[in-house]
Structure formats: C-alpha cells, structure tokens
Design a protein around this motif. Structure first.
Motif, PDB file in Angstrom:
ATOM      1  N   THR A 182       0.828  -1.207   0.000  1.00 24.37           N
ATOM      2  CA  THR A 182       0.000   0.000   0.000  1.00 24.37           C
ATOM      3  C   THR A 182       0.862   1.256   0.000  1.00 24.37           C
ATOM      4  OG1 THR A 182      -1.737  -1.171   1.190  1.00 24.37           O
ATOM      5  CG2 THR A 182      -1.839   1.221   1.211  1.00 24.37           C
ATOM      6  N   ALA A 183       1.972   1.207   0.744  1.00 27.29           N
ATOM      7  CA  ALA A 183       2.879   2.359   0.771  1.00 27.29           C
ATOM      8  C   ALA A 183       3.426   2.651  -0.619  1.00 27.29           C
ATOM      9  CB  ALA A 183       4.027   2.101   1.746  1.00 27.29           C
ATOM     10  N   LEU A 184       3.651   1.604  -1.411  1.00 24.60           N
ATOM     11  CA  LEU A 184       4.138   1.805  -2.775  1.00 24.60           C
ATOM     12  C   LEU A 184       3.128   2.573  -3.622  1.00 24.60           C
ATOM     13  CD1 LEU A 184       6.503  -0.007  -2.055  1.00 24.60           C
ATOM     14  CD2 LEU A 184       6.117  -1.287  -4.164  1.00 24.60           C
ATOM     15  N   LEU A 185       1.842   2.370  -3.365  1.00 21.65           N
ATOM     16  CA  LEU A 185       0.829   3.137  -4.088  1.00 21.65           C
ATOM     17  C   LEU A 185       0.959   4.620  -3.767  1.00 21.65           C
ATOM     18  CD1 LEU A 185      -2.307   0.834  -3.502  1.00 21.65           C
ATOM     19  CD2 LEU A 185      -0.872   0.969  -5.555  1.00 21.65           C
ATOM     20  N   ARG A 186       1.177   4.927  -2.493  1.00 21.11           N
ATOM     21  CA  ARG A 186       1.320   6.332  -2.086  1.00 21.11           C
ATOM     22  C   ARG A 186       2.598   6.940  -2.657  1.00 21.11           C
ATOM     23  NH1 ARG A 186       0.457   4.174   3.126  1.00 21.11           N
ATOM     24  NH2 ARG A 186       2.430   5.061   3.836  1.00 21.11           N
ATOM     25  N   LEU A 187       3.694   6.199  -2.576  1.00 20.46           N
ATOM     26  CA  LEU A 187       4.965   6.714  -3.079  1.00 20.46           C
ATOM     27  C   LEU A 187       4.923   6.919  -4.586  1.00 20.46           C
ATOM     28  CD1 LEU A 187       7.514   4.595  -1.001  1.00 20.46           C
ATOM     29  CD2 LEU A 187       6.932   7.007  -0.674  1.00 20.46           C
ATOM     30  N   ARG A 188       4.270   5.991  -5.292  1.00 16.49           N
ATOM     31  CA  ARG A 188       4.155   6.127  -6.740  1.00 16.49           C
ATOM     32  C   ARG A 188       3.386   7.394  -7.105  1.00 16.49           C
ATOM     33  NH1 ARG A 188       4.547   2.188 -10.389  1.00 16.49           N
ATOM     34  NH2 ARG A 188       4.147   0.572  -8.827  1.00 16.49           N
TER      35      ARG A 188
ATOM     36  N   ILE B  93      12.271   5.807 -17.565  1.00 14.82           N
ATOM     37  CA  ILE B  93      11.247   5.455 -16.575  1.00 14.82           C
ATOM     38  C   ILE B  93      10.813   6.651 -15.739  1.00 14.82           C
ATOM     39  CG2 ILE B  93      11.972   3.043 -16.487  1.00 14.82           C
ATOM     40  CD1 ILE B  93      13.269   3.619 -13.783  1.00 14.82           C
ATOM     41  N   LEU B  94      11.711   7.608 -15.527  1.00 16.19           N
ATOM     42  CA  LEU B  94      11.364   8.757 -14.685  1.00 16.19           C
ATOM     43  C   LEU B  94      10.521   9.794 -15.424  1.00 16.19           C
ATOM     44  CD1 LEU B  94      14.721   9.307 -12.768  1.00 16.19           C
ATOM     45  CD2 LEU B  94      12.484   9.074 -11.676  1.00 16.19           C
ATOM     46  N   LEU B  95      10.935  10.172 -16.619  1.00 20.68           N
ATOM     47  CA  LEU B  95      10.283  11.282 -17.314  1.00 20.68           C
ATOM     48  C   LEU B  95       8.827  10.998 -17.672  1.00 20.68           C
ATOM     49  CD1 LEU B  95      13.158  12.697 -19.553  1.00 20.68           C
ATOM     50  CD2 LEU B  95      12.648  13.092 -17.131  1.00 20.68           C
ATOM     51  N   PRO B  96       8.495   9.841 -18.231  1.00 22.55           N
ATOM     52  CA  PRO B  96       7.078   9.594 -18.527  1.00 22.55           C
ATOM     53  C   PRO B  96       6.202   9.619 -17.278  1.00 22.55           C
ATOM     54  CG  PRO B  96       8.461   8.056 -19.747  1.00 22.55           C
ATOM     55  CD  PRO B  96       9.362   8.760 -18.775  1.00 22.55           C
ATOM     56  N   HIS B  97       6.740   9.125 -16.163  1.00 19.64           N
ATOM     57  CA  HIS B  97       5.963   9.106 -14.921  1.00 19.64           C
ATOM     58  C   HIS B  97       5.702  10.530 -14.430  1.00 19.64           C
ATOM     59  CE1 HIS B  97       4.306   7.145 -11.394  1.00 19.64           C
ATOM     60  NE2 HIS B  97       5.025   7.933 -10.611  1.00 19.64           N
ATOM     61  N   GLY B  98       6.724  11.385 -14.476  1.00 15.49           N
ATOM     62  CA  GLY B  98       6.548  12.764 -14.032  1.00 15.49           C
ATOM     63  C   GLY B  98       5.667  13.574 -14.953  1.00 15.49           C
ATOM     64  N   LEU B  99       5.751  13.322 -16.241  1.00 18.53           N
ATOM     65  CA  LEU B  99       4.909  14.034 -17.202  1.00 18.53           C
ATOM     66  C   LEU B  99       3.446  13.629 -17.056  1.00 18.53           C
ATOM     67  CD1 LEU B  99       7.213  13.813 -20.354  1.00 18.53           C
ATOM     68  CD2 LEU B  99       6.539  15.925 -19.178  1.00 18.53           C
ATOM     69  N   GLN B 100       3.217  12.343 -16.871  1.00 16.03           N
ATOM     70  CA  GLN B 100       1.837  11.867 -16.755  1.00 16.03           C
ATOM     71  C   GLN B 100       1.171  12.345 -15.469  1.00 16.03           C
ATOM     72  OE1 GLN B 100       1.463   7.594 -16.759  1.00 16.03           O
ATOM     73  NE2 GLN B 100      -0.746   7.642 -17.017  1.00 16.03           N
ATOM     74  N   GLY B 101       1.933  12.361 -14.377  1.00 18.44           N
ATOM     75  CA  GLY B 101       1.341  12.722 -13.092  1.00 18.44           C
ATOM     76  C   GLY B 101       1.297  14.207 -12.797  1.00 18.44           C
ATOM     77  N   GLY B 102       2.043  15.018 -13.546  1.00 17.41           N
ATOM     78  CA  GLY B 102       2.031  16.461 -13.333  1.00 17.41           C
ATOM     79  C   GLY B 102       3.247  17.000 -12.615  1.00 17.41           C
ATOM     80  N   ALA B 103       4.135  16.133 -12.143  1.00 22.10           N
ATOM     81  CA  ALA B 103       5.334  16.604 -11.448  1.00 22.10           C
ATOM     82  C   ALA B 103       6.244  17.391 -12.377  1.00 22.10           C
ATOM     83  CB  ALA B 103       6.095  15.428 -10.848  1.00 22.10           C
ATOM     84  N   LEU B 104       6.132  17.149 -13.687  1.00 16.85           N
ATOM     85  CA  LEU B 104       6.952  17.856 -14.665  1.00 16.85           C
ATOM     86  C   LEU B 104       6.131  18.862 -15.466  1.00 16.85           C
ATOM     87  CD1 LEU B 104       9.242  14.962 -15.949  1.00 16.85           C
ATOM     88  CD2 LEU B 104       9.789  16.793 -14.325  1.00 16.85           C
ATOM     89  N   ALA B 105       5.086  19.382 -14.840  1.00 20.83           N
ATOM     90  CA  ALA B 105       4.282  20.407 -15.507  1.00 20.83           C
ATOM     91  C   ALA B 105       5.151  21.609 -15.857  1.00 20.83           C
ATOM     92  CB  ALA B 105       3.132  20.839 -14.596  1.00 20.83           C
TER      93      ALA B 105
ATOM     94  N   GLU C  15       2.203  25.490 -23.080  1.00 20.24           N
ATOM     95  CA  GLU C  15       2.589  24.127 -23.400  1.00 20.24           C
ATOM     96  C   GLU C  15       4.105  23.989 -23.329  1.00 20.24           C
ATOM     97  OE1 GLU C  15       1.139  20.791 -26.620  1.00 20.24           O
ATOM     98  OE2 GLU C  15       1.502  22.842 -27.317  1.00 20.24           O
ATOM     99  N   GLY C  16       4.561  22.941 -22.687  1.00 22.37           N
ATOM    100  CA  GLY C  16       5.989  22.731 -22.533  1.00 22.37           C
ATOM    101  C   GLY C  16       6.447  21.418 -23.141  1.00 22.37           C
ATOM    102  N   TRP C  17       7.344  20.755 -22.432  1.00 14.89           N
ATOM    103  CA  TRP C  17       7.923  19.500 -22.909  1.00 14.89           C
ATOM    104  C   TRP C  17       6.827  18.457 -23.134  1.00 14.89           C
ATOM    105  CZ3 TRP C  17      13.077  18.438 -23.916  1.00 14.89           C
ATOM    106  CH2 TRP C  17      13.444  17.093 -24.076  1.00 14.89           C
ATOM    107  N   LYS C  18       6.862  17.825 -24.288  1.00 12.30           N
ATOM    108  CA  LYS C  18       5.871  16.810 -24.628  1.00 12.30           C
ATOM    109  C   LYS C  18       6.477  15.411 -24.475  1.00 12.30           C
ATOM    110  CE  LYS C  18       3.552  19.763 -28.058  1.00 12.30           C
ATOM    111  NZ  LYS C  18       3.077  19.853 -29.458  1.00 12.30           N
ATOM    112  N   PRO C  19       5.630  14.402 -24.243  1.00 12.61           N
ATOM    113  CA  PRO C  19       6.161  13.040 -24.058  1.00 12.61           C
ATOM    114  C   PRO C  19       7.061  12.579 -25.186  1.00 12.61           C
ATOM    115  CG  PRO C  19       3.858  13.111 -23.409  1.00 12.61           C
ATOM    116  CD  PRO C  19       4.177  14.457 -24.009  1.00 12.61           C
TER     117      PRO C  19
END
Length: 286
Positions: A132-138, A178-190, A211-215
């Motif tokens: 469950t903690a992994l869900l929160r961290l993700r 692995i890092l960039l797609p995750h941050g772009l999808q979740g908004g951390a790299l807005a 509009e900024g960096w695209k996937p």
C-alpha cells in the motif's frame, strides 16, 4: 476474489491498525485500498483508532529474510525476492522512491539501518502494508514536483558506479525512460516559468498554462544522445536537464542561448531548431 479481498484487508489493517471488520466495511464501500485508507483517515470521529508505530523487530525480521546468508546487507538476490513478495517489477519507477526513502547506497543494496529507519519513516512494517505504501509513493513521485526532483537528483548518485564522476550513457537513458514519462503523466513535470517573488528577493517557479515539454520529446532527447555518442552524463548535465525540461516551451522558441546551460543541452536545442552555432565559454561544459 476472496484471496484478493483478504490481501486488501491485510494491507488496510497493516497501514491503519483498524479492525478486520472496519477494513472490510471501507473496502466494500471504496473498493481500492488507497482510497479506502484515505477515507479511513478522514473520519477520525467514527474511527479514532490509529495504527501503532512500526515495529523495529518486525522490520529486522523482514530484513533477515532477504539479506545475504554470509553478509550484513541485502544485495541483488534478496532484492529480487523482495520485489517478488511485493509483486513489483525490479525496474518499476516506484523502487527509486523506495531506494531514496531507505537510503539505499546503490542499486540492489540495502543496509539494515536504512531499511529499518526508512520503513519506519514511511510508517509500515509488513509486506501488505508496504504494498500500500508503494501506491502512495508512486502517486507522490508522479504528482509532487519537489519530491520528484529529490528522487531525480538522488538517482544520479544511487546509480553512479563507485569512483566514477559520471553516469554511463546507457544507464542515464534507462533512468530517463522510466522517470520522465511518470513525471509528465502525473504532473510533477508540468511546465513552469521563473517569476519574481513579491515577498522575497528571489525568483520562484510558477506552473503555467503554456505548453511545454511533450512526451515524444523524451525520445528526441534519447535519439540525439545516441547520434552524438559519448561515454557518460555529468552531474551538472543530469541536474540541469530537469530544469530545462520543466521550463522550455513546446517550440523551443524561448530558449535562452546566453544562459549557463550545459553544452549538451545547447547542442540538443540547436539540433532540433537549426539554431546557428554559438561560440561561448559555455560550449566547453559537459
């Protein structure tokens, strides 16, 4: 389905300390474990009971389960068994957050102190609770810009071979993938921009609608690195690439050629926009 429900109940109880009956009640209502846990903590009057502090002895016992028989630490073999118990791929991006929280010295290695202190700070001491903690961290890694930056910068030190100043090109590309797609999808790299603060004499980063960096640009970057070649990525380039990615506009029209970007980033922008080569002191930086 009964086995899935039992596992969800175990995760819920492991995190919250609630009774099995209460766990089942919340899961029946909210279905997903993470949502049910959030609902539990948002109803303090109805359910005042909270989870006890994570147990040092339970965490030590878990550590002993995975550590090398002839060593003091968990290494690659133990990490693989641990990932199997967590039902997570060893190359899953969330394990970078786990490595950060547990102060893993390098890939596939965990010390007892980092393991115990790290999981206690996360607030769990069992495999179901860790799932469950992994869900929160993700979710936090994908949505929290500052947390993403901490994990991103930590990854360079975590993955860099001992005694080396740079991160191998293949290794750097693997972590960017692995890092960039995750941050772009979740908004951390807005997309952000610098704006002067009214309260302090400094710039602050503000999220914008521009509009900024695209996937697909991530693949551009990786292809460019393959074409250019080279042995490794320096810490300076690794860290500043994150700032570049967050602030560049989608057409690269606002790129400041006079700013102190590493030459590799200068070359990438020039490559994608056919900018004229510039000869400055920055062109020697790597």
């Amino acid at each position: 389905m009964d086995r899935q429900l039992e596992e969800k109940i175990a995760q819920f109880v492991g995190v919250t300390g609630a009774s099995t009956r209460d766990a089942k009640r919340f899961l029946d209502k909210y279905k997903r474990v993470d949502i049910a846990i959030d609902a539990f903590y948002n109803e303090p009057v109805a359910l005042p009971t909270r989870a006890p502090a994570p147990s040092t002895s339970k965490l030590s016992t878990l550590f002993d389960k995975y550590k090398d028989p002839d060593g003091d630490d968990i290494s690659v073999d133990g990490t693989i068994r641990f990932c199997e118990d967590l039902s997570v791929d060893p190359e899953d991006v969330v394990l970078l957050a786990v490595a950060y929280e547990l102060k893993s010295p390098r890939m596939g290695e965990w010390s007892r102190k980092g393991w115990v202190d790290g999981w206690k700070n996360v607030g769990v001491d069992s495999i179901p609770a860790m799932k469950t903690a992994l869900l929160r961290l993700r979710d936090k890694l994908g949505s929290d810009p500052e947390y993403f930056k901490q994990i991103y910068n930590y990854t360079f030190e975590f993955a860099r071979p001992p005694g080396q100043r740079s991160l191998g090109l293949d290794m750097a590309q693997g972590f960017w993938q692995i890092l960039l797609p995750h941050g772009l999808q979740g908004g951390a790299l807005a997309h952000t921009q610098h704006r002067s603060s009214d309260e302090e004499d400094e710039d602050v980063m503000m999220v914008t609608d521009e509009e900024g960096w695209k996937p697909e640009y991530t693949q551009w970057w990786l292809d460019f690195l393959n074409e250019k070649g080279g042995k490794g990525i320096s810490r300076d380039t690794w860290q500043m690439f994150l700032d570049f990615l967050r602030t560049i506009d989608a057409k690269f029209e606002k790129y400041d050629v006079e700013a102190a970007w590493p030459s590799l980033i200068d070359d990438f922008v020039q490559h994608k926009t056919c900018m004229k080569p510039r000869m400055t002191s920055n062109s020697t930086r790597l």
